[in-house]
Design an enzyme around this catalytic site. Structure first.
Site, PDB file in Angstrom:
ATOM      1  N   ASP A 223       5.928  -6.824   6.885  1.00 30.52           N
ATOM      2  CA  ASP A 223       5.650  -7.558   8.112  1.00 30.52           C
ATOM      3  C   ASP A 223       6.388  -8.886   8.076  1.00 30.52           C
ATOM      4  O   ASP A 223       6.925  -9.303   7.041  1.00 30.52           O
ATOM      5  CB  ASP A 223       4.157  -7.789   8.286  1.00 30.52           C
ATOM      6  CG  ASP A 223       3.769  -8.197   9.716  1.00 30.52           C
ATOM      7  OD1 ASP A 223       4.630  -8.107  10.611  1.00 30.52           O
ATOM      8  OD2 ASP A 223       2.626  -8.621   9.927  1.00 30.52           O
ATOM      9  N   LYS A 224       6.401  -9.563   9.216  1.00 35.08           N
ATOM     10  CA  LYS A 224       6.961 -10.907   9.303  1.00 35.08           C
ATOM     11  C   LYS A 224       5.982 -11.784  10.075  1.00 35.08           C
ATOM     12  O   LYS A 224       5.148 -11.299  10.842  1.00 35.08           O
ATOM     13  CB  LYS A 224       8.342 -10.892   9.968  1.00 35.08           C
ATOM     14  CG  LYS A 224       8.341 -10.720  11.483  1.00 35.08           C
ATOM     15  CD  LYS A 224       8.351 -12.042  12.238  1.00 35.08           C
ATOM     16  CE  LYS A 224       8.153 -11.777  13.729  1.00 35.08           C
ATOM     17  NZ  LYS A 224       8.020 -13.014  14.510  1.00 35.08           N
ATOM     18  N   HIS A 225       6.115 -13.079   9.873  1.00 34.77           N
ATOM     19  CA  HIS A 225       5.339 -14.050  10.645  1.00 34.77           C
ATOM     20  C   HIS A 225       6.270 -15.150  11.101  1.00 34.77           C
ATOM     21  O   HIS A 225       7.107 -15.626  10.337  1.00 34.77           O
ATOM     22  CB  HIS A 225       4.209 -14.653   9.811  1.00 34.77           C
ATOM     23  CG  HIS A 225       3.472 -15.743  10.535  1.00 34.77           C
ATOM     24  ND1 HIS A 225       2.493 -15.478  11.460  1.00 34.77           N
ATOM     25  CD2 HIS A 225       3.606 -17.101  10.498  1.00 34.77           C
ATOM     26  CE1 HIS A 225       2.038 -16.622  11.954  1.00 34.77           C
ATOM     27  NE2 HIS A 225       2.701 -17.620  11.394  1.00 34.77           N
ATOM     28  N   SER A 226       6.133 -15.567  12.354  1.00 32.17           N
ATOM     29  CA  SER A 226       6.899 -16.683  12.882  1.00 32.17           C
ATOM     30  C   SER A 226       5.984 -17.884  13.054  1.00 32.17           C
ATOM     31  O   SER A 226       4.821 -17.741  13.456  1.00 32.17           O
ATOM     32  CB  SER A 226       7.520 -16.311  14.234  1.00 32.17           C
ATOM     33  OG  SER A 226       8.029 -17.456  14.885  1.00 32.17           O
TER      34      SER A 226
ATOM     35  N   THR B 252       2.589 -13.331  20.886  1.00 31.75           N
ATOM     36  CA  THR B 252       3.029 -11.939  20.987  1.00 31.75           C
ATOM     37  C   THR B 252       2.036 -11.083  21.775  1.00 31.75           C
ATOM     38  O   THR B 252       2.428 -10.232  22.577  1.00 31.75           O
ATOM     39  CB  THR B 252       3.240 -11.355  19.576  1.00 31.75           C
ATOM     40  OG1 THR B 252       4.275 -12.096  18.925  1.00 31.75           O
ATOM     41  CG2 THR B 252       3.645  -9.891  19.646  1.00 31.75           C
TER      42      THR B 252
ATOM     43  N   ARG C 284     -10.511 -27.336  12.346  1.00 32.05           N
ATOM     44  CA  ARG C 284      -9.280 -28.125  12.217  1.00 32.05           C
ATOM     45  C   ARG C 284      -8.798 -28.594  13.582  1.00 32.05           C
ATOM     46  O   ARG C 284      -8.296 -29.714  13.734  1.00 32.05           O
ATOM     47  CB  ARG C 284      -8.192 -27.296  11.547  1.00 32.05           C
ATOM     48  CG  ARG C 284      -8.394 -27.074  10.052  1.00 32.05           C
ATOM     49  CD  ARG C 284      -7.463 -25.989   9.543  1.00 32.05           C
ATOM     50  NE  ARG C 284      -6.078 -26.312   9.805  1.00 32.05           N
ATOM     51  CZ  ARG C 284      -5.115 -25.401   9.959  1.00 32.05           C
ATOM     52  NH1 ARG C 284      -5.412 -24.103   9.898  1.00 32.05           N
ATOM     53  NH2 ARG C 284      -3.874 -25.771  10.184  1.00 32.05           N
TER      54      ARG C 284
ATOM     55  N   SER D  58      -4.000 -20.523   6.192  1.00 30.30           N
ATOM     56  CA  SER D  58      -4.341 -19.876   7.459  1.00 30.30           C
ATOM     57  C   SER D  58      -3.366 -18.754   7.790  1.00 30.30           C
ATOM     58  O   SER D  58      -3.768 -17.652   8.170  1.00 30.30           O
ATOM     59  CB  SER D  58      -4.348 -20.915   8.583  1.00 30.30           C
ATOM     60  OG  SER D  58      -4.641 -20.309   9.828  1.00 30.30           O
TER      61      SER D  58
ATOM     62  N   LYS E 154      -4.416 -14.152   6.765  1.00 30.00           N
ATOM     63  CA  LYS E 154      -4.412 -13.042   7.734  1.00 30.00           C
ATOM     64  C   LYS E 154      -3.301 -12.043   7.422  1.00 30.00           C
ATOM     65  O   LYS E 154      -3.507 -10.830   7.493  1.00 30.00           O
ATOM     66  CB  LYS E 154      -4.250 -13.586   9.151  1.00 30.00           C
ATOM     67  CG  LYS E 154      -5.414 -14.450   9.617  1.00 30.00           C
ATOM     68  CD  LYS E 154      -5.289 -14.833  11.077  1.00 30.00           C
ATOM     69  CE  LYS E 154      -4.180 -15.815  11.336  1.00 30.00           C
ATOM     70  NZ  LYS E 154      -4.524 -17.192  10.901  1.00 30.00           N
ATOM     71  N   LYS E 155      -2.114 -12.544   7.093  1.00 31.61           N
ATOM     72  CA  LYS E 155      -0.991 -11.644   6.839  1.00 31.61           C
ATOM     73  C   LYS E 155      -1.197 -10.818   5.577  1.00 31.61           C
ATOM     74  O   LYS E 155      -0.896  -9.622   5.537  1.00 31.61           O
ATOM     75  CB  LYS E 155       0.316 -12.445   6.759  1.00 31.61           C
ATOM     76  CG  LYS E 155       0.854 -12.859   8.117  1.00 31.61           C
ATOM     77  CD  LYS E 155       1.246 -11.638   8.943  1.00 31.61           C
ATOM     78  CE  LYS E 155       1.619 -11.971  10.346  1.00 31.61           C
ATOM     79  NZ  LYS E 155       1.963 -10.770  11.153  1.00 31.61           N
TER      80      LYS E 155
END
Length: 437
Positions: A79-82, A119, A167, A182, A186-187
């Protein structure tokens, strides 16, 4: 160690140990830690860094405080995260491209807040598309199609949900330690073997400062690897939108153009970003010799139509139209007013205030400032000029898609104010700036 003792250590400037952080995360997830204690913890971490080992421990504890997915598939789970930007619809192109290359992508994504898009909001523009599902359905779709893009359930990293809300109201969102925990809690709960972080810098980024963005990228890589996941980060430019559009249905159109016409001008940056991120993931997952080989494989998946076909199967599996790849232009909603913005003088596009463009989309109704704000999927900006482009007087700069004429006029003025010209040539920043492994 008790919650009170952990907070006392932070107040004295001492970083809590792994056991104390695990106990605090467990208390967040189970509700035994109060909002006041959570706020004190967040403020304490802002003043006293947890350090690399503490970040890894907090991330692991927040991940393990909820459901963690496990996989038995014939290919790597990646997977990826931006970190967020404007016109950044790369997930819609990347997930099916990776799946077409033999990877499996259980992409848990979020909704937009502030000037950056989300997304899930983009996918909501597709009629019938469902992003809310339990883990067993997600795993079934990923096993059959190769990819799925969904929202996090309440069982995924519940400690992060508690801490993030605190936060937001205590002014501690920008803590490096808490940002890393954070994102990765999740990832990593997705159970990936490999993860790539797309860390953006520039006027439209969450962290516009390049030094801060690089520090975040390094911390994410270090923390991911410390938790047993092959992790790398790519610093990418957000001094202009990733696509030539910003707005939910308009970004789905941009993604479909990248999937069906990857050599077109409108898709150049989006395809280049997809190939860079996808190439790195294929290499990490063992499906390519290196990132360059992986990027070539991603390019072939786009050029052959295999990625577009996979996207269509994902749309259908998640409740969308079965004929979406063939009739996507008919299936997406459109704004009632489209106004074209034209240049009042000739020049070269020297600067784009990308954050201002994102804020214009929000004011049109295409984004949210609060979690409960409703979104109009049709509004936004399309056909935007790019840095370095030579523009003649009277030539188009962008199209504004709006619910009514006054909204279109206000947004057009904002877009015009966000674009700066120069008489001489301009060299845009490199899209791919650095890879951290």
């Amino acid at each position: 160690m008790s919650v009170r003792a952990t907070l006392s250590r932070l107040r004295r400037g001492e970083a809590p140990g792994a056991e104390a952080l695990a106990a605090f995360a467990e208390g967040l997830a189970e509700g035994t830690v109060s909002d006041a204690q959570a706020g004190a913890f967040a403020m304490g971490v802002c003043h006293t860094s947890l350090g690399s080992s503490g970040r890894a421990a907090l991330t692991r504890a927040m991940r393990d405080g909820g459901e963690v997915l496990h996989w038995d598939l014939p290919g790597p789970v990646v997977d990826k995260h931006s970190t967020g930007g404007v016109g950044d619809c790369v997930s819609l192109v990347l997930a099916p491209a990776l799946a077409a290359c033999g990877a499996y992508v259980p992409m848990i994504s979020g909704r937009g807040l502030g000037h950056t898009g989300g997304t899930l909001d983009k996918l909501a523009a597709i009629p019938g598309f469902r992003t809310e599902m339990q883990a067993d359905e997600l795993q079934s779709i990923v096993g059959r199609v190769g990819c799925a893009i969904v929202g996090a359930t309440a069982d995924i990293a519940p400690a992060d949900r508690r801490l993030y809300a605190v936060r937001d109201v205590t002014g501690t969102v920008e803590s490096l330690d808490l940002i890393v925990a954070s994102i990765l809690a999740k990832k990593l709960a997705e159970g990936p073997e490999a993860l790539v972080l797309d860390v953006k810098t520039g006027s439209g980024a969450f962290m516009a400062d390049e030094t801060a963005a690089r520090a975040l990228a390094a911390a994410l890589v270090e923390t991911g690897q410390a938790n047993g996941v092959m992790t790398s980060a790519i610093l990418t430019d957000m001094s202009q939108p990733a696509a030539t559009s910003a707005g939910n249905a308009l970004e789905v159109i941009a993604a479909m153009e990248a999937l069906t016409e990857p050599d077109g001008r409108a898709a150049l940056r989006l395809v280049a970003l997809t190939k860079a991120l996808g190439g790195e993931l294929l290499a990490l997952g063992g499906l390519a010799v290196d990132a360059e080989d992986g990027a070539e494989r991603i390019g072939r998946a786009l050029g052959s139509g295999a990625a577009a076909e996979t996207f269509g199967r994902m749309v259908q599996a998640q409740g969308g139209p079965g004929d979406f790849p063939d009739r996507w232009r008919d299936r997406l909603p459109a704004a009632p007013v489209v106004a074209e913005l034209r240049a009042d003088r000739p020049g070269v596009v020297a600067r784009i205030d990308t954050r201002a463009l994102g804020e214009a989309v929000v004011e049109l109704g295409g984004g949210r400032l609060r979690e409960d704000d409703r979104i109009d999927p049709t509004v936004g900006i399309s056909h935007l000029v790019s840095l370095g482009m030579v523009v003649g007087e009277g030539q188009p700069l962008a199209r504004v898609h709006a619910a009514d004429g006054p909204s279109a006029e206000r947004a057009a003025a904002q877009v015009a104010g966000a674009i700066r010209f120069t008489p001489g040539p301009v060299t845009p920043p490199a899209l791919i700036q650095e890879t951290l492994r």
